[in-house]
Design a protein around this motif. Sequence first.
Motif, short mmCIF file in Angstrom:
data_model
loop_
_atom_site.label_atom_id
_atom_site.label_comp_id
_atom_site.label_asym_id
_atom_site.label_seq_id
_atom_site.Cartn_x
_atom_site.Cartn_y
_atom_site.Cartn_z
N ASP A 150 10.70 -5.40 -1.37
CA ASP A 150 9.96 -5.13 -2.59
C ASP A 150 10.63 -5.98 -3.69
O ASP A 150 11.71 -5.64 -4.13
CB ASP A 150 10.09 -3.61 -2.87
N ARG A 174 14.89 -3.71 -1.39
CA ARG A 174 14.26 -3.99 -2.67
C ARG A 174 15.26 -4.68 -3.59
O ARG A 174 16.46 -4.49 -3.49
CB ARG A 174 13.74 -2.71 -3.32
N LYS A 180 3.23 -2.02 -5.82
CA LYS A 180 4.16 -2.60 -4.84
C LYS A 180 4.84 -1.56 -3.97
O LYS A 180 4.90 -1.72 -2.76
CB LYS A 180 5.26 -3.40 -5.54
N SER A 181 5.37 -0.52 -4.59
CA SER A 181 6.14 0.46 -3.82
C SER A 181 5.28 1.14 -2.76
O SER A 181 5.70 1.31 -1.62
CB SER A 181 6.76 1.51 -4.75
NA NA Z 1 8.05 -0.81 -7.58
#
Ligand code: NA
Length: 214
Positions: free
Chosen positions: A97, A42, A20-21
């Motif tokens: 995120d 996030r 994801k990051s």
């Molecule tokens: Na992450």
Amino acid sequence: MAPLSRGMLIVIEGLDRAGKSTQHARLCQSLESQGRRVKRMRFPDRTTPIGKSIDAYLKGESQQEDHVIHLLFSANRWEAAAQIRNAIEEGTTVVIDRYYYSGIVYSAAKGKADLSLKWARDPEIGLPRPDVCVFLDIAPEAAAKRGGFGREKYETNAMQKRVRELFYELIATSDGLDICVVDAGRDVEEVEKDVMERVKDVMKQPKMTQPLTE
Ligand code: NA
Ligand code: DGP
Ligand code: NA
């Protein structure tokens, strides 16, 4: 891409270790290189007072009753809701995120009879609804091979397996909760290309900005 006067709300979701990051960073960069203003966010946002309690919980430094921690995670999204809405209205694209999708499935994945998907979804009603949520899908076994899970609360194979099943339950709901599945078990570049395709698809037919409803 068709010009939009408002910004888009894009969410990247997935299991822990799905990448994801990395994909979040790459998507933000390519949107910026196309001349869009981008705001990176996030959840959980561990910097606020509520976020600090969540951080301590995830690290095993404090205990919280399951419903209580869910409501704290939800409150952590609500404390940023106005910021998200304002950014979108002024033309900035917000890329997050994790969002209420993780919120709903991680809490429901605990398997408590009184903590269903519906119970977990209710406090999220009214939060800004994304144009699209890209779910980076990976088998928990493949995710675990990427250097093994970390030491945080939910990073076990059993939990990740259940989280994945529940993501598929959300996708099976009437509106699929705006989720697009991307196979995240491939090379970073291939995944990146697919994520951009999904985002372009919704830019062609943007939805109205609206809150999540029942
Ligand atoms: Na992450
Ligand atoms: P991250 O910082 O992206 O690794 O996320 C922290 C962990 O918190 C991750 O395992 C997913 C989980 N999580 C995120 N939102 C929620 C929520 O609303 N409820 C619960 N129970 N867990 C969440
Ligand atoms: Na994590």
